[in-house]
Design a protein around this motif. Structure first.
Motif, mmCIF file in Angstrom:
data_model
loop_
_atom_site.group_PDB
_atom_site.id
_atom_site.type_symbol
_atom_site.label_atom_id
_atom_site.label_comp_id
_atom_site.label_asym_id
_atom_site.label_seq_id
_atom_site.Cartn_x
_atom_site.Cartn_y
_atom_site.Cartn_z
ATOM 1 N N THR A 49 -15.083 34.001 43.450
ATOM 2 C CA THR A 49 -16.387 33.596 42.918
ATOM 3 C C THR A 49 -17.507 34.427 43.547
ATOM 4 O OG1 THR A 49 -15.634 31.357 42.428
ATOM 5 C CG2 THR A 49 -18.003 31.650 42.693
ATOM 6 N N GLN A 90 -17.679 28.151 37.678
ATOM 7 C CA GLN A 90 -16.552 27.320 38.121
ATOM 8 C C GLN A 90 -16.932 25.843 38.009
ATOM 9 O OE1 GLN A 90 -15.026 28.597 41.909
ATOM 10 N NE2 GLN A 90 -13.693 26.822 42.133
ATOM 11 N N ASP A 181 -15.114 31.976 35.111
ATOM 12 C CA ASP A 181 -14.662 31.484 36.424
ATOM 13 C C ASP A 181 -13.906 30.170 36.237
ATOM 14 O OD1 ASP A 181 -14.235 31.007 39.095
ATOM 15 O OD2 ASP A 181 -16.324 31.311 39.712
ATOM 16 N N GLU A 182 -12.593 30.246 36.289
ATOM 17 C CA GLU A 182 -11.687 29.109 36.125
ATOM 18 C C GLU A 182 -11.952 28.330 34.830
ATOM 19 O OE1 GLU A 182 -10.731 26.857 39.548
ATOM 20 O OE2 GLU A 182 -11.019 28.521 40.935
HETATM 21 MG MG LIG Z 1 -14.074 30.204 43.127
#
Ligand SMILES: [Mg+2]
Ligand SMILES: Nc1ncnc2c1ncn2[C@@H]1O[C@H](COP(=O)(O)OP(=O)(O)O)[C@@H](O)[C@H]1O
Length: 262
Positions: A49, A90, A181-182
């Motif tokens: 991240t 995220q 992000d995810e």
């Molecule tokens: Mg992360």
């Protein structure tokens, strides 16, 4: 500079990011090619991240250079969005009390260049711009499968659809590169598979994708190449087949099943 007809879309070299005494990202090189889907994996705390934050102007790295389409990356997030890089977070960041459509319209904002005065005076140019934005936002809701939810408040969407909406909003700025992000965190297997299809469809529209994900099956099915980050450093990168077979990756990442919730 040597003239190169097809330079990499994103080119980061020697990226180092420190927080006090902690080096979260250390001398990382990363290249994303046009039309590529690149995966970024690594254990929790590996610096994934943080690297995204460097690539989107949220952080200015302590060392290293980043270019997008051959030009230096701007140092402010909204300018990074304007040159063509969009992202999701995220931890989902939507406007909870705005509708689904309104959330996408906000994402569109960087693409409409009309001035404030024109908006205040409600000039014909303003009406035209608004009409185009709405058409585009509506098309993105269709593309992400959220048309039925257009008038719902974002906070009332189930979790998986909130993640989809974040993607729709990011696409509204018409990015050349999308950073996820995810994106499947908290999704069920069906939603995860749908996200796989969605990312392929995004690439088919001409947008390259850099994706962080813990779900190994998702990453190895989806990506053209995968880069592995461990303790802030790039351990290796290559095709999914190569990376999956690399004993160092297995030791550092796949060998620690508690890191991977699935
Ligand atoms: Mg992360
Ligand atoms: N803003 C910050 N301030 C201080 N430390 C941070 C900050 N952001 C991340 N870190 C630290 O940097 C390391 C990498 O974090 P992160 O990039 O979130 O990893 P990942 O996304 O791979 O799980 C961790 O040790 C984390 O605690």
């Amino acid at each position: 500079m040597t003239p190169n007809p097809a330079p990499p879309l994103l080119h980061a070299t020697g990226i180092t990011m420190r927080f006090g005494g902690l080096t979260a990202v250390r001398a990382v090189d990363l290249t994303v090619h046009p039309d590529e889907i690149l995966g970024l994996i690594g254990p929790n705390g590996a610096g994934k991240t943080t690297l995204f934050n460097c690539l989107t102007g949220l952080y200015t790295p302590d060392e290293g250079t980043i270019t997008y389409a051959g030009k230096p990356l701007p140092t402010r997030p909204h300018l990074v969005t304007r040159i063509g890089i969009a992202r999701t977070f995220q931890n989902i960041r939507l406007f909870p009390n705005m509708t689904v459509l309104e959330n996408v319209l906000v994402g569109r904002h960087t693409r409409t260049h009309e001035g404030l005065l024109s908006a205040l005076l409600r000039t014909p140019a303003h009406h035209r711009a608004e009409h185009t934005s709405r058409q585009h936002a509506t098309e993105l809701l269709e593309f992400t499968g959220l048309t039925r939810k257009s008038d719902h408040l974002a906070r009332n969407l189930p979790y998986g659809e909130q993640r989809k909406l974040e993607i729709a909003r990011a696409l509204a700025s018409e990015p050349g590169l999308l950073l996820l992000d995810e994106p499947t965190a908290g999704m069920n297997p069906q939603e995860t598979r749908a996200t796989e299809h969605l990312v392929h469809a995004i690439r088919a529209r001409g947008t390259a994708v850099l994706v962080i994900e813990h779900d190994m099956r998702f990453i190895f099915n989806l990506c053209d190449r995968v880069a592995v980050l461990v303790q802030g450093q790039k351990l290796t990168e290559g095709t999914p087949t190569t990376v999956q077979a690399d004993p160092r990756v297995i030791a550092a990442y796949l060998g620690t099943p508690e890191e991977d919730p699935r």
